[in-house]
Design a protein around this motif. Structure first.
Motif, mmCIF file in Angstrom:
data_model
loop_
_atom_site.group_PDB
_atom_site.id
_atom_site.type_symbol
_atom_site.label_atom_id
_atom_site.label_comp_id
_atom_site.label_asym_id
_atom_site.label_seq_id
_atom_site.Cartn_x
_atom_site.Cartn_y
_atom_site.Cartn_z
ATOM 1 N N LYS A 26 0.825 -1.207 0.000
ATOM 2 C CA LYS A 26 0.000 0.000 0.000
ATOM 3 C C LYS A 26 0.853 1.248 0.000
ATOM 4 C CE LYS A 26 -3.868 2.196 2.423
ATOM 5 N NZ LYS A 26 -4.813 2.083 3.569
ATOM 6 N N ALA A 27 2.004 1.171 0.677
ATOM 7 C CA ALA A 27 2.898 2.326 0.751
ATOM 8 C C ALA A 27 3.666 2.538 -0.538
ATOM 9 C CB ALA A 27 3.871 2.157 1.921
ATOM 10 N N LEU A 28 4.070 1.445 -1.191
ATOM 11 C CA LEU A 28 4.910 1.545 -2.383
ATOM 12 C C LEU A 28 4.115 1.539 -3.679
ATOM 13 C CD1 LEU A 28 7.782 -0.912 -1.352
ATOM 14 C CD2 LEU A 28 7.953 1.574 -1.508
ATOM 15 N N LEU A 29 3.144 0.621 -3.762
ATOM 16 C CA LEU A 29 2.364 0.436 -4.993
ATOM 17 C C LEU A 29 0.899 0.254 -4.616
ATOM 18 C CD1 LEU A 29 4.810 -2.152 -6.603
ATOM 19 C CD2 LEU A 29 4.549 0.233 -7.334
ATOM 20 N N PRO A 30 0.246 1.322 -4.184
ATOM 21 C CA PRO A 30 -1.135 1.205 -3.673
ATOM 22 C C PRO A 30 -2.109 0.607 -4.678
ATOM 23 C CG PRO A 30 -0.533 3.507 -4.074
ATOM 24 C CD PRO A 30 0.726 2.711 -4.152
ATOM 25 N N GLU A 31 -1.875 0.832 -5.964
ATOM 26 C CA GLU A 31 -2.775 0.284 -6.981
ATOM 27 C C GLU A 31 -2.818 -1.249 -6.912
ATOM 28 O OE1 GLU A 31 -1.268 4.222 -8.029
ATOM 29 O OE2 GLU A 31 -0.253 2.323 -7.616
ATOM 30 N N LEU A 32 -1.659 -1.868 -6.713
ATOM 31 C CA LEU A 32 -1.604 -3.327 -6.660
ATOM 32 C C LEU A 32 -2.235 -3.880 -5.385
ATOM 33 C CD1 LEU A 32 1.956 -4.110 -8.096
ATOM 34 C CD2 LEU A 32 -0.251 -4.163 -9.259
ATOM 35 N N SER A 33 -2.260 -3.076 -4.338
ATOM 36 C CA SER A 33 -2.845 -3.540 -3.075
ATOM 37 C C SER A 33 -4.360 -3.699 -3.194
ATOM 38 C CB SER A 33 -2.502 -2.579 -1.936
ATOM 39 O OG SER A 33 -3.171 -1.332 -2.091
ATOM 40 N N HIS A 34 -4.969 -3.103 -4.221
ATOM 41 C CA HIS A 34 -6.414 -3.189 -4.409
ATOM 42 C C HIS A 34 -6.820 -4.232 -5.442
ATOM 43 C CE1 HIS A 34 -5.995 1.066 -2.835
ATOM 44 N NE2 HIS A 34 -6.873 0.538 -2.011
ATOM 45 N N CYS A 35 -5.845 -4.925 -6.011
ATOM 46 C CA CYS A 35 -6.151 -5.944 -7.012
ATOM 47 C C CYS A 35 -6.724 -7.201 -6.360
ATOM 48 C CB CYS A 35 -4.896 -6.306 -7.806
ATOM 49 S SG CYS A 35 -4.436 -5.078 -9.041
ATOM 50 N N ASP A 36 -7.527 -7.915 -7.099
ATOM 51 C CA ASP A 36 -8.114 -9.164 -6.637
ATOM 52 C C ASP A 36 -7.004 -10.208 -6.468
ATOM 53 O OD1 ASP A 36 -9.406 -11.562 -6.261
ATOM 54 O OD2 ASP A 36 -10.859 -11.275 -7.863
ATOM 55 N N PRO A 37 -6.823 -10.729 -5.242
ATOM 56 C CA PRO A 37 -5.741 -11.709 -5.004
ATOM 57 C C PRO A 37 -5.834 -12.933 -5.917
ATOM 58 C CG PRO A 37 -6.645 -10.929 -2.920
ATOM 59 C CD PRO A 37 -7.540 -10.400 -4.001
ATOM 60 N N GLN A 38 -7.048 -13.404 -6.191
ATOM 61 C CA GLN A 38 -7.194 -14.573 -7.061
ATOM 62 C C GLN A 38 -6.752 -14.255 -8.483
ATOM 63 O OE1 GLN A 38 -11.263 -15.915 -6.641
ATOM 64 N NE2 GLN A 38 -10.742 -17.210 -4.892
ATOM 65 N N GLN A 39 -7.009 -13.033 -8.922
ATOM 66 C CA GLN A 39 -6.557 -12.627 -10.252
ATOM 67 C C GLN A 39 -5.031 -12.544 -10.291
ATOM 68 O OE1 GLN A 39 -8.565 -11.253 -13.077
ATOM 69 N NE2 GLN A 39 -10.256 -12.368 -12.175
ATOM 70 N N ILE A 40 -4.447 -12.008 -9.218
ATOM 71 C CA ILE A 40 -2.992 -11.865 -9.161
ATOM 72 C C ILE A 40 -2.308 -13.228 -9.210
ATOM 73 C CG2 ILE A 40 -1.072 -11.232 -7.628
ATOM 74 C CD1 ILE A 40 -2.555 -8.743 -6.882
ATOM 75 N N GLN A 41 -2.939 -14.245 -8.642
ATOM 76 C CA GLN A 41 -2.333 -15.578 -8.616
ATOM 77 C C GLN A 41 -2.135 -16.162 -10.009
ATOM 78 O OE1 GLN A 41 -4.635 -18.023 -5.950
ATOM 79 N NE2 GLN A 41 -3.919 -16.940 -4.128
ATOM 80 N N GLN A 42 -2.751 -15.555 -11.009
ATOM 81 C CA GLN A 42 -2.537 -16.031 -12.379
ATOM 82 C C GLN A 42 -1.069 -15.916 -12.793
ATOM 83 O OE1 GLN A 42 -5.447 -13.820 -14.821
ATOM 84 N NE2 GLN A 42 -6.414 -15.789 -15.228
ATOM 85 N N ILE A 43 -0.346 -14.969 -12.216
ATOM 86 C CA ILE A 43 1.044 -14.784 -12.625
ATOM 87 C C ILE A 43 1.938 -15.924 -12.161
ATOM 88 C CG2 ILE A 43 0.777 -12.278 -12.631
ATOM 89 C CD1 ILE A 43 2.328 -12.115 -10.061
ATOM 90 N N ASP A 44 1.403 -16.823 -11.325
ATOM 91 C CA ASP A 44 2.173 -17.993 -10.889
ATOM 92 C C ASP A 44 2.125 -19.124 -11.904
ATOM 93 O OD1 ASP A 44 2.605 -16.622 -8.539
ATOM 94 O OD2 ASP A 44 1.020 -17.648 -7.431
ATOM 95 N N ASP A 45 1.266 -18.999 -12.917
ATOM 96 C CA ASP A 45 1.065 -20.104 -13.845
ATOM 97 C C ASP A 45 2.372 -20.490 -14.519
ATOM 98 O OD1 ASP A 45 0.175 -21.432 -16.526
ATOM 99 O OD2 ASP A 45 -1.637 -21.366 -15.297
ATOM 100 N N SER A 46 2.638 -21.783 -14.565
ATOM 101 C CA SER A 46 3.908 -22.281 -15.101
ATOM 102 C C SER A 46 4.042 -22.056 -16.602
ATOM 103 C CB SER A 46 4.054 -23.776 -14.800
ATOM 104 O OG SER A 46 2.980 -24.510 -15.366
ATOM 105 N N SER A 47 2.937 -21.765 -17.293
ATOM 106 C CA SER A 47 3.014 -21.509 -18.729
ATOM 107 C C SER A 47 3.689 -20.177 -19.031
ATOM 108 C CB SER A 47 1.621 -21.524 -19.357
ATOM 109 O OG SER A 47 0.838 -20.424 -18.898
ATOM 110 N N LEU A 48 3.769 -19.313 -18.035
ATOM 111 C CA LEU A 48 4.407 -18.007 -18.218
ATOM 112 C C LEU A 48 5.891 -18.160 -17.907
ATOM 113 C CD1 LEU A 48 1.728 -15.816 -16.389
ATOM 114 C CD2 LEU A 48 1.923 -16.253 -18.848
#
Length: 361
Positions: free
Chosen positions: A204-226
């Protein structure tokens, strides 16, 4: 003079992981003795030397004292009298505060081995809270070791919360934050990096925009296809843009001093991702617009960088064969041939485009 292997190399060796980089601490030596032994000095803030043969870093044992704000606000002291224990206590986590001599004997004055077995990321001393960069490092280590079920100790997370509410984080440069962010994108679970930062309030202090993102949506970046860090950031940027708009992505890019290539790939995904996912259904005009927008006439590189992200987000397979066929059709129309036919200026461009669309049709 006594020389010890320290830090991550010892940790990874005890975990049975490949050791990529090795750092050494030298106890009981002076800079002059190091130079006389053939080491080459490279440290600016404190004495660090390169081994004459392996070129690995050897640092003189040192103590440190907080003397200013931020991660650079420290005064270092080196002396032959500084002990190994004094050097290790200044480190961030107990699992990084172990050393090993040339016989393989382990020196573990602060319980690092026990924390390895307990899968715990715990600070060495209260001095942890003097360096704001350690918040990012701990989050990154949590992301790297998520497959091994490491978790941040509650007492360490509390220190991170306290540090996040101070003004110390504001003294981190955008480039330094991005350096840790990019390294986290290369870990198996980069979403864990953002999760830990969110838990302690640093996100929230460094990148407040990312602190408001849906955690389940963010977990997509863990996909091994990336497979690439650029693709992972592009997926994160796509979710951010979808939920909060283009301005939010621009603010994040500015806060991170985001490299141009990362921003371009993210923008490509946002602008052309949906069209790529529906390439077979596009009419000839829109196919040409996509090919031109991604500059595919000259190279498929930009396509390869976002294809896996498109497939992940839109749950469909990118038609690489059809896209390549379309590019071949577009490139088959020669501007030189049109010049020979008498076209020039604006009429040349218009006729080129007309024939490309006709070819695609």
């Amino acid at each position: 003079m006594q020389i010890y292997l320290v830090g991550g190399a010892v940790r990874d060796q005890l975990l049975g992981l490949p050791v990529k980089d090795r750092d050494w601490v030298v106890v009981g030596a002076t800079p002059e003795e190091m130079v006389a032994s053939g080491f080459r000095p490279v440290g600016r803030d404190f004495p660090v030397f390169l081994h004459p043969e392996t070129h690995e870093e050897y640092a003189l044992a040192r103590t440190e004292r907080k003397s200013g704000k931020g991660y650079k606000g420290f005064t270092f002291h080196t002396s032959p009298d500084v002990t190994l224990e004094q050097d290790l206590i200044r480190r961030d986590l107990r699992i990084n505060a172990m050393a090993m001599d040339d016989t393989g004997r382990l020196y573990d004055p602060y319980g690092g081995e026990a924390d390895l077995k307990a899968r715990r990321l715990r600070h060495v001393s209260e001095a942890f809270s003097e360096d704001p960069l350690r918040i990012l490092r701990v989050a990154r280590i949590a992301a790297r070791f998520r497959p091994l079920n490491f978790e941040v100790a509650p007492e360490t997370l509390e220190l991170m919360r306290q540090l996040s509410t101070s003004d110390e984080l504001q003294h981190l440069s955008a480039q330094r934050v991005w350096q840790e962010f990019e390294r986290a994108l290369c870990t198996p679970y980069p979403s864990k990096f953002l999760e830990v930062l969110n838990q302690c309030g640093a996100l929230k202090a460094l990148l407040p925009e990312l602190s408001h993102c849906d955690p389940q949506q963010i977990q997509q970046i863990d996909d091994s296809s990336l497979a690439q860090s650029e693709s992972r950031f592009a997926v994160l940027a796509y979710q951010l843009n979808t939920q909060q708009g283009e301005a939010a992505l621009e603010r994040v890019a500015q806060s991170l001093a985001l490299p141009k290539r990362y921003l371009e790939i993210a923008q490509d995904l946002i602008l052309w991702g949906e069209s790529l996912s529906q390439f077979q259904e596009l009419d000839a005009t829109h196919k040409l617009e996509l090919i031109e927008g991604l500059k595919l006439q000259r190279s498929l590189h930009r396509l390869s960088e976002i294809a896996s992200a498109v497939e992940l987000i839109f749950h469909t397979q990118v038609s690489l064969i059809q896209i390549k066929q379309a590019i071949t059709q577009v490139n088959a129309i020669s501007p030189r041939q049109l010049l020979e036919e008498g076209f020039s200026g604006p009429t040349l461009g218009a006729e080129l485009r007309r024939r490309q669309i006709e070819q695609l049709s």
